[in-house]
Design a protein around this motif. Structure first.
Motif, PDB file in Angstrom:
ATOM      1  N   LEU A  11      -2.088 -13.336 -19.433  1.00 41.94           N
ATOM      2  CA  LEU A  11      -2.810 -12.332 -19.929  1.00 41.94           C
ATOM      3  C   LEU A  11      -4.270 -11.543 -19.254  1.00 41.94           C
ATOM      4  N   GLN A  12      -4.802 -12.425 -17.977  1.00 37.86           N
ATOM      5  CA  GLN A  12      -5.773 -12.255 -17.388  1.00 37.86           C
ATOM      6  C   GLN A  12      -5.993 -10.895 -16.675  1.00 37.86           C
ATOM      7  N   ASN A  13      -4.688 -10.539 -15.968  1.00 37.46           N
ATOM      8  CA  ASN A  13      -5.025  -9.076 -15.328  1.00 37.46           C
ATOM      9  C   ASN A  13      -4.117  -8.306 -15.845  1.00 37.46           C
ATOM     10  N   THR A  14      -3.328  -8.524 -16.962  1.00 41.46           N
ATOM     11  CA  THR A  14      -2.585  -7.617 -17.584  1.00 41.46           C
ATOM     12  C   THR A  14      -3.065  -6.314 -18.022  1.00 41.46           C
ATOM     13  N   SER A  15      -2.455  -5.249 -18.049  1.00 37.82           N
ATOM     14  CA  SER A  15      -3.158  -4.049 -18.696  1.00 37.82           C
ATOM     15  C   SER A  15      -1.968  -2.992 -18.982  1.00 37.82           C
ATOM     16  N   GLY A  16      -2.207  -2.053 -19.751  1.00 36.79           N
ATOM     17  CA  GLY A  16      -1.318  -1.053 -20.548  1.00 36.79           C
ATOM     18  C   GLY A  16      -0.510  -1.810 -21.815  1.00 36.79           C
ATOM     19  N   PHE A  17       0.094  -2.885 -21.624  1.00 39.73           N
ATOM     20  CA  PHE A  17       0.392  -3.332 -22.927  1.00 39.73           C
ATOM     21  C   PHE A  17       1.149  -4.877 -22.296  1.00 39.73           C
ATOM     22  N   VAL A  18       1.531  -5.692 -23.408  1.00 38.12           N
ATOM     23  CA  VAL A  18       2.013  -7.136 -23.140  1.00 38.12           C
ATOM     24  C   VAL A  18       3.402  -6.872 -23.650  1.00 38.12           C
ATOM     25  N   TYR A  19       4.322  -7.105 -22.762  1.00 40.53           N
ATOM     26  CA  TYR A  19       5.737  -7.391 -23.103  1.00 40.53           C
ATOM     27  C   TYR A  19       6.144  -8.674 -23.648  1.00 40.53           C
ATOM     28  N   TYR A  20       6.371  -8.667 -24.700  1.00 35.00           N
ATOM     29  CA  TYR A  20       6.729 -10.202 -25.474  1.00 35.00           C
ATOM     30  C   TYR A  20       8.162 -10.143 -25.660  1.00 35.00           C
ATOM     31  N   VAL A  21       9.022 -11.066 -24.714  1.00 36.76           N
ATOM     32  CA  VAL A  21      10.451 -11.453 -24.743  1.00 36.76           C
ATOM     33  C   VAL A  21      10.921 -12.174 -26.049  1.00 36.76           C
ATOM     34  N   SER A  22      11.587 -11.502 -26.961  1.00 35.47           N
ATOM     35  CA  SER A  22      11.659 -12.119 -28.151  1.00 35.47           C
ATOM     36  C   SER A  22      12.688 -13.495 -28.159  1.00 35.47           C
ATOM     37  N   ILE A  23      13.486 -13.638 -27.189  1.00 31.84           N
ATOM     38  CA  ILE A  23      14.316 -15.015 -27.168  1.00 31.84           C
ATOM     39  C   ILE A  23      14.343 -15.422 -25.911  1.00 31.84           C
ATOM     40  N   THR A  24      14.607 -16.817 -25.748  1.00 34.23           N
ATOM     41  CA  THR A  24      14.883 -17.502 -24.465  1.00 34.23           C
ATOM     42  C   THR A  24      16.011 -17.126 -23.850  1.00 34.23           C
ATOM     43  N   PRO A  61       0.835  -1.040   0.092  1.00 34.08           N
ATOM     44  CA  PRO A  61       0.055   0.043   0.087  1.00 34.08           C
ATOM     45  C   PRO A  61       0.801   1.283  -0.010  1.00 34.08           C
ATOM     46  N   LYS A  62       1.872   1.303   0.820  1.00 32.83           N
ATOM     47  CA  LYS A  62       2.745   2.457   0.871  1.00 32.83           C
ATOM     48  C   LYS A  62       3.475   2.791  -0.549  1.00 32.83           C
ATOM     49  N   PHE A  63       4.148   1.723  -0.886  1.00 29.93           N
ATOM     50  CA  PHE A  63       4.780   1.499  -2.169  1.00 29.93           C
ATOM     51  C   PHE A  63       3.842   2.062  -3.194  1.00 29.93           C
ATOM     52  N   LEU A  64       2.537   1.752  -3.381  1.00 37.36           N
ATOM     53  CA  LEU A  64       1.776   2.237  -4.538  1.00 37.36           C
ATOM     54  C   LEU A  64       1.274   3.727  -4.474  1.00 37.36           C
ATOM     55  N   GLU A  65       1.263   4.008  -3.106  1.00 40.10           N
ATOM     56  CA  GLU A  65       0.756   5.602  -2.953  1.00 40.10           C
ATOM     57  C   GLU A  65       2.036   6.352  -3.296  1.00 40.10           C
ATOM     58  N   GLN A  66       3.260   5.904  -2.946  1.00 34.95           N
ATOM     59  CA  GLN A  66       4.252   6.574  -3.416  1.00 34.95           C
ATOM     60  C   GLN A  66       4.680   6.516  -4.897  1.00 34.95           C
ATOM     61  N   ALA A  93      -2.478  -2.863  -7.746  1.00 30.10           N
ATOM     62  CA  ALA A  93      -1.777  -1.812  -8.466  1.00 30.10           C
ATOM     63  C   ALA A  93      -2.511  -1.199  -9.365  1.00 30.10           C
ATOM     64  N   GLN A  94      -3.538  -2.213 -10.008  1.00 28.96           N
ATOM     65  CA  GLN A  94      -4.753  -1.716 -10.795  1.00 28.96           C
ATOM     66  C   GLN A  94      -5.926  -0.938 -10.287  1.00 28.96           C
ATOM     67  N   LYS A  95      -6.036  -1.119  -8.944  1.00 25.04           N
ATOM     68  CA  LYS A  95      -7.108  -0.435  -8.153  1.00 25.04           C
ATOM     69  C   LYS A  95      -6.473   1.132  -7.802  1.00 25.04           C
ATOM     70  N   GLY A 129      -4.695   2.610  -9.865  1.00 29.49           N
ATOM     71  CA  GLY A 129      -4.383   3.240 -11.195  1.00 29.49           C
ATOM     72  C   GLY A 129      -3.153   3.101 -11.919  1.00 29.49           C
ATOM     73  N   LEU A 130      -2.605   1.920 -11.452  1.00 33.87           N
ATOM     74  CA  LEU A 130      -1.286   1.865 -12.443  1.00 33.87           C
ATOM     75  C   LEU A 130      -1.353   0.485 -13.114  1.00 33.87           C
ATOM     76  N   ASN A 131      -0.866   0.725 -14.254  1.00 33.77           N
ATOM     77  CA  ASN A 131      -1.019  -0.560 -15.119  1.00 33.77           C
ATOM     78  C   ASN A 131      -0.009  -1.599 -14.721  1.00 33.77           C
ATOM     79  N   PHE A 132      -0.434  -3.006 -14.644  1.00 32.77           N
ATOM     80  CA  PHE A 132       0.596  -4.031 -14.240  1.00 32.77           C
ATOM     81  C   PHE A 132       0.869  -4.772 -15.669  1.00 32.77           C
ATOM     82  N   ILE A 133       2.083  -4.705 -15.930  1.00 30.66           N
ATOM     83  CA  ILE A 133       2.349  -5.278 -17.537  1.00 30.66           C
ATOM     84  C   ILE A 133       3.030  -6.472 -17.482  1.00 30.66           C
ATOM     85  N   ARG A 134       2.675  -7.490 -17.898  1.00 31.43           N
ATOM     86  CA  ARG A 134       3.061  -8.888 -17.711  1.00 31.43           C
ATOM     87  C   ARG A 134       3.918  -9.278 -19.230  1.00 31.43           C
ATOM     88  N   LEU A 135       4.955 -10.094 -18.817  1.00 34.98           N
ATOM     89  CA  LEU A 135       5.826 -10.717 -19.893  1.00 34.98           C
ATOM     90  C   LEU A 135       5.216 -11.891 -20.399  1.00 34.98           C
TER      91      LEU A 135
END
Length: 263
Positions: free
Chosen positions: A167-180, A112-117, A143-145, A147-153
């Motif tokens: 993808l379930q709770n991802t927002s903003g954009f999806v970050y696709y990691v192009s290589i293993t 809670p403190k981190f998100l506020e800051q 985080a979403q509550k 007002g911050l997007n939570f971006i998943r890889l």
């Protein structure tokens, strides 16, 4: 609507791809880092990824590990990372800032403190690479509550059975990691990435941004051409590690941004 949402909406109307730049907060030192971040929007950066230094960055290759070590050696902390975001917000109220890092410093601060800051400092989204979807109640949902997007890889090993969960709770954009593998390890190849981007797009309306292995303007152009944009991190961090002047670093960033925007 967050700044991230607004940015992608604007780019779509302009018919342009996004260019995302990663830098490690506090590298090579606090004041120089602030100067670099302040210069990124003018160099064509649409979204800034601000790395939060951490002692055990398991997803990062040597380049970004060393950047984190340099920053920590200079006394970089979570508070000083937020101060870099706050500094940018004095002159730029529109460029999104995504904080990228690991959960331990956030957990230690208290969610809670981190998100506020973070919200107060002008952070718009989070990428926390060591929190899987099964732990969404820890940080993603709060985080979403807030007002911050939570971006998943998503990665080459994210199969069709796993993808909906990612993808379930991802927002903003999806970050696709192009290589293993780890950051900075290999060169991304557009022909290999394109089918994966198309597969993810079939499951979500979110923008897909491709990162890892993008090192040159030509690669930025080719990768952005098959996605909604691209991320460059290690190549920029290398310029900082080499002690290049800030103006030269920003010229390098601008060349990458021009490549992505020409896709």
């Amino acid at each position: 609507m967050t700044r991230i949402d607004d940015t992608f909406a604007r780019l779509k109307t302009e018919g342009r791809r996004a260019f995302v730049a990663y830098v490690m907060a506090g590298d090579p030192d606090f004041e120089t880092s602030k100067e670099i971040v302040r210069g990124l929007p003018g160099a064509g950066v649409d979204i800034i990824e601000l790395g939060l230094p951490f002692t055990d960055p398991m997803a990062d290759g040597a380049t970004i590990q060393l950047a984190g070590q340099r920053a920590l050696a200079q006394g970089m902390t979570l508070d000083r990372t937020l101060e870099i975001a706050r500094d940018l917000r004095k002159t730029d109220t529109t460029t999104p800032i995504v904080m990228m890092g690991y959960y331990n410093p956030i957990h230690s601060r208290g969610v809670p403190k981190f998100l506020e800051q973070a919200k107060d400092a002008g952070i718009d989204g989070l990428i926390v690479v060591d929190l899987p979807p099964e732990e969404d109640e820890e940080l993603c949902i709060p985080a979403q509550k807030a007002g911050l997007n939570f971006i998943r890889l998503a990665t080459p090993t994210t199969d069709d059975a796993r993808l909906p969960k990612v993808l379930q709770n991802t927002s903003g954009f999806v970050y696709y990691v192009s290589i293993t593998g780890i950051t900075g390890a290999a060169e991304a190849q557009a022909d290999a990435v394109a089918p994966e981007v198309a597969r993810i797009k079939s499951q979500t309306d979110l923008p897909i941004i491709v990162g890892f292995g993008v090192k040159t303007p030509d690669t930025a152009r080719s990768i952005a051409g098959i996605a909604d944009g691209t991320v460059v991190g290690s190549a920029i961090v290398n310029q900082i590690a080499e002690g290049k002047p800030v103006a030269e670093i920003l010229d390098f960033v601008k060349a990458l941004a021009d490549g992505a925007h020409s896709a």
